[in-house]
Design an enzyme around this catalytic site. Structure first.
Site, mmCIF file in Angstrom:
data_model
loop_
_atom_site.group_PDB
_atom_site.id
_atom_site.type_symbol
_atom_site.label_atom_id
_atom_site.label_comp_id
_atom_site.label_asym_id
_atom_site.label_seq_id
_atom_site.Cartn_x
_atom_site.Cartn_y
_atom_site.Cartn_z
ATOM 1 N N ALA A 184 32.006 37.607 54.139
ATOM 2 C CA ALA A 184 31.546 38.827 53.482
ATOM 3 C C ALA A 184 30.606 39.578 54.431
ATOM 4 C CB ALA A 184 30.816 38.472 52.196
ATOM 5 N N GLY A 236 36.677 35.139 45.713
ATOM 6 C CA GLY A 236 36.026 36.410 45.417
ATOM 7 C C GLY A 236 36.377 36.849 44.012
ATOM 8 N N GLU A 258 40.517 31.536 44.539
ATOM 9 C CA GLU A 258 39.368 31.079 43.738
ATOM 10 C C GLU A 258 38.690 32.339 43.234
ATOM 11 O OE1 GLU A 258 38.748 28.131 42.935
ATOM 12 O OE2 GLU A 258 39.736 26.871 44.428
ATOM 13 N N CYS A 292 30.381 31.598 40.652
ATOM 14 C CA CYS A 292 31.519 31.807 39.752
ATOM 15 C C CYS A 292 31.574 30.725 38.692
ATOM 16 C CB CYS A 292 32.830 31.906 40.520
ATOM 17 S SG CYS A 292 33.028 30.597 41.703
ATOM 18 N N GLU A 389 31.784 38.845 34.039
ATOM 19 C CA GLU A 389 30.947 37.913 34.784
ATOM 20 C C GLU A 389 29.647 38.622 35.147
ATOM 21 O OE1 GLU A 389 32.856 36.761 38.457
ATOM 22 O OE2 GLU A 389 32.101 34.718 38.244
HETATM 23 P P1 ADP Z 1 32.130 39.972 45.315
HETATM 24 O O1 ADP Z 1 32.086 40.693 44.028
HETATM 25 O O2 ADP Z 1 31.700 38.555 45.278
HETATM 26 O O3 ADP Z 1 31.543 40.733 46.464
HETATM 27 P P2 ADP Z 1 34.712 40.644 46.329
HETATM 28 O O4 ADP Z 1 36.001 40.179 45.763
HETATM 29 O O5 ADP Z 1 34.409 42.089 46.308
HETATM 30 O O6 ADP Z 1 33.648 39.773 45.568
HETATM 31 O O7 ADP Z 1 34.557 40.162 47.824
HETATM 32 C C1 ADP Z 1 34.933 38.876 48.282
HETATM 33 C C2 ADP Z 1 35.455 38.990 49.689
HETATM 34 O O8 ADP Z 1 36.608 39.802 49.683
HETATM 35 C C3 ADP Z 1 34.491 39.629 50.685
HETATM 36 O O9 ADP Z 1 34.652 38.991 51.947
HETATM 37 C C4 ADP Z 1 34.981 41.061 50.747
HETATM 38 O O10 ADP Z 1 34.663 41.696 51.961
HETATM 39 C C5 ADP Z 1 36.475 40.847 50.641
HETATM 40 N N1 ADP Z 1 37.243 41.998 50.170
HETATM 41 C C6 ADP Z 1 36.893 42.926 49.229
HETATM 42 N N2 ADP Z 1 37.882 43.822 49.053
HETATM 43 C C7 ADP Z 1 38.894 43.464 49.898
HETATM 44 C C8 ADP Z 1 40.200 44.003 50.191
HETATM 45 N N3 ADP Z 1 40.690 45.078 49.556
HETATM 46 N N4 ADP Z 1 40.948 43.369 51.122
HETATM 47 C C9 ADP Z 1 40.489 42.274 51.743
HETATM 48 N N5 ADP Z 1 39.278 41.723 51.512
HETATM 49 C C10 ADP Z 1 38.482 42.310 50.605
#
Ligand code: ADP
Length: 484
Positions: A184, A236, A258, A292, A389
């Site tokens: 992230a 995520g 997950e 989570c 959540e």
């Molecule tokens: P959170 O709400 O925990 O930030 P996300 O699902 O937004 O959860 O993010 C989890 C991971 O997915 C992070 O590494 C983020 O950069 C990545 N991410 C978010 N959007 C995308 C996307 N469209 N394609 C690929 N990775 C993504």
């Protein structure tokens, strides 16, 4: 090395590709913030689509030799990496506290937990088994063997900056797969430190790449579309998971997901209430509620609701809030101002529909993204907090009458990751555990994650399992060889 600036100076901040640090092909960098102050800690290289292609070229170039490396040798590298993570525990813990916000004691807990996946999968690497049987008709023999999938891509979240990486890297490397990790953007430093650990542990160049980026989909989209990539593993949100799954569908790319949770914490009338409150504190407040598996909804039998609410409120209101690197702090800041706003929005929505705040519920003045530990009671069934959540230090309590109603309340969600059940009746514990629709159930326990247990969800909480003896299967293909 435990001083902040010494640590930050020592953390690698370029991309990790081909066993060395390299700048972004665009030269761009982006800032990493300390959520306790909002200040910039450092900047890291911002990976581009071209950097992703380079990392995949490297992974593909060494995939065959890594898969052919003796399992014992792969295991020894993972074991050495575990030893190095533990030896550098102070650096890893401080890096996590600075970039993510959790109290140092919890960061140390994550070093132990996250490091453990490397040791566990070192032990699993030499136990990848197949079978040899005869056909029921007697007309042939069946040989079943397991092979590494090939190059993999991991996309990880910010809430457990080490463990969400090692829970994927450990089994991938143990199985003989190469891996590109996209951490992230909020928390890239911990993974970049881990890249250095793997180099020191003797991992061949190219087997593992670490690519922080602010352009997640521009990096991962082309990788998912590339026929040389054989697997995506994602942790995520459910929303992003669905987008990624649809991208994977076009290539029938194997994937593990997950995703989000909405864990019920169910307290029956025969529960030990003090134990339930202890468990509730752990299930709710671990990682500032940003997990989570965090208990999201507290369903409490009317017979014990008043006592549970009073005791939980007392414990929540006694917690010490502050920057995670200060001693005695139990609740750090949330990850971003945006995350804090979304937590507050869910609280205010519940209050506007009739919920009552017994502690917390208001953002204090001052720097950092702090949110006070909050308890809501009488939460009505149409409150968003029971459906979404919260990912913050907020416990929403709602009542039920009798076992069937408790189970029905627990299952009233499209998610199915974790559930917690408190009862002193063994028959009820087993009955309810079987009836609850979730991948994991904690019975009279508020913390369930364990390196030796399969972690994962059902329904919209995901596909696949990590850790346990199941975890390595996600990185193996099953091949059947028919023999005369
Ligand atoms: P959170 O709400 O925990 O930030 P996300 O699902 O937004 O959860 O993010 C989890 C991971 O997915 C992070 O590494 C983020 O950069 C990545 N991410 C978010 N959007 C995308 C996307 N469209 N394609 C690929 N990775 C993504």
């Amino acid at each position: 090395m435990s001083d902040h600036s010494t640590l930050i100076d020592a953390v690698p901040t370029d991309l990790w590709i081909g066993g060395k640090q390299v700048p972004s092909s665009s030269g761009a960098r982006f800032p990493v913030h300390n959520p306790a102050t909002g200040a910039i800690l450092t900047t890291v290289a911002d990976a581009t689509t071209a950097d992703g292609a380079t990392a995949l070229d490297e992974a593909v170039a060494v995939q065959r030799s890594w898969a052919a490396t003796a399992p014992r040798e792969r295991a020894e590298i993972l074991r050495r990496a575990w030893e190095l993570v533990i030896a550098r525990r102070d650096d890893f813990a401080l890096a996590m506290t600075l970039e993510m916000g959790k109290p140092l004691a919890e960061s140390h807990g994550e070093v132990a937990y996250g490091g453990e996946f490397l040791r566990w999968f070192a032990e699993e690497a030499v136990r990848i088994n197949g079978r040899y049987t005869s056909s029921p008709t007697g007309s042939g023999r069946i040989l079943v063997t397991k092979q590494p999938i090939g190059p993999t891509l991991a996309i990880t979240p910010w809430n457990f900056p080490l463990a969400m990486g090692t829970r994927k890297i450990g089994p991938a490397l143990a199985a003989g797969c190469t891996m590109i990790v996209k951490p992230a953007a909020e928390t890239p430093l911990t993974m970049l430190l881990l890249g250095q650990v793997f180099a020191d542990a003797g991992l061949p160049a190219g087997v593992l790449s670490i690519l922080p980026t602010t352009s997640a989909s521009a990096l991962t989209g082309p990788l998912i579309d590339d026929s040389r990539l054989r697997k995506l593993t994602f942790t995520g949100s459910t929303g992003v998971g669905k987008i990624l799954l649809s991208q994977c569908a076009t290539r029938v790319l194997r994937s593990s997901m997950e995703l989000g949770g909405n864990a019920p914490f169910v307290v029956f009338d025969d529960a030990d209430i003090d134990a339930a409150v202890d468990g509730a504190m752990a299930a709710k407040m671990r990682n500032i509620g940003e997990a989570c598996t965090a208990a999201n909804r507290f369903h409490v039998d009317n017979a014990v609701r008043a006592e549970f609410t009073e005791k939980l409120t007392a414990r929540m209101s006694a917690l010490t809030i502050g920057p995670g690197d200060e001693s005695g702090v139990q609740v750090g800041p949330l990850i971003t101002a945006k995350q804090r706003a979304s937590v507050d929005e869910l609280v205010q929505d519940a209050v506007s529909k009739g919920a009552v705040i017994t502690t917390g519920g208001a953002i204090a003045e001052g720097e950092g993204y702090f949110y006070p530990p909050t308890v809501l009671t009488n939460v009505p069934s149409d409150a968003r907090i029971l459906r979404e959540e919260v990912f913050g230090p907020v416990a929403a309590i709602t009542a039920f009458d009798g076992e069937d109603a408790g189970v029905a309340a627990a299952n009233d969600t499209e998610f199915g990751l974790a559930a917690y059940v408190y009862t002193s009746n063994l028959d009820r514990a087993l009955r309810v555990s079987e009836a609850v629709e979730s991948g994991m159930v904690g019975v009279n326990r508020g913390v369930i994650s364990d390196v030796a247990a399969p972690f994962g969800g059902i329904k919209e909480s995901g596909i696949g399992r990590e850790a346990g003896s199941e975890g390595i299967e996600e990185y193996l293909e099953t091949k059947y060889i028919a023999l005369p």
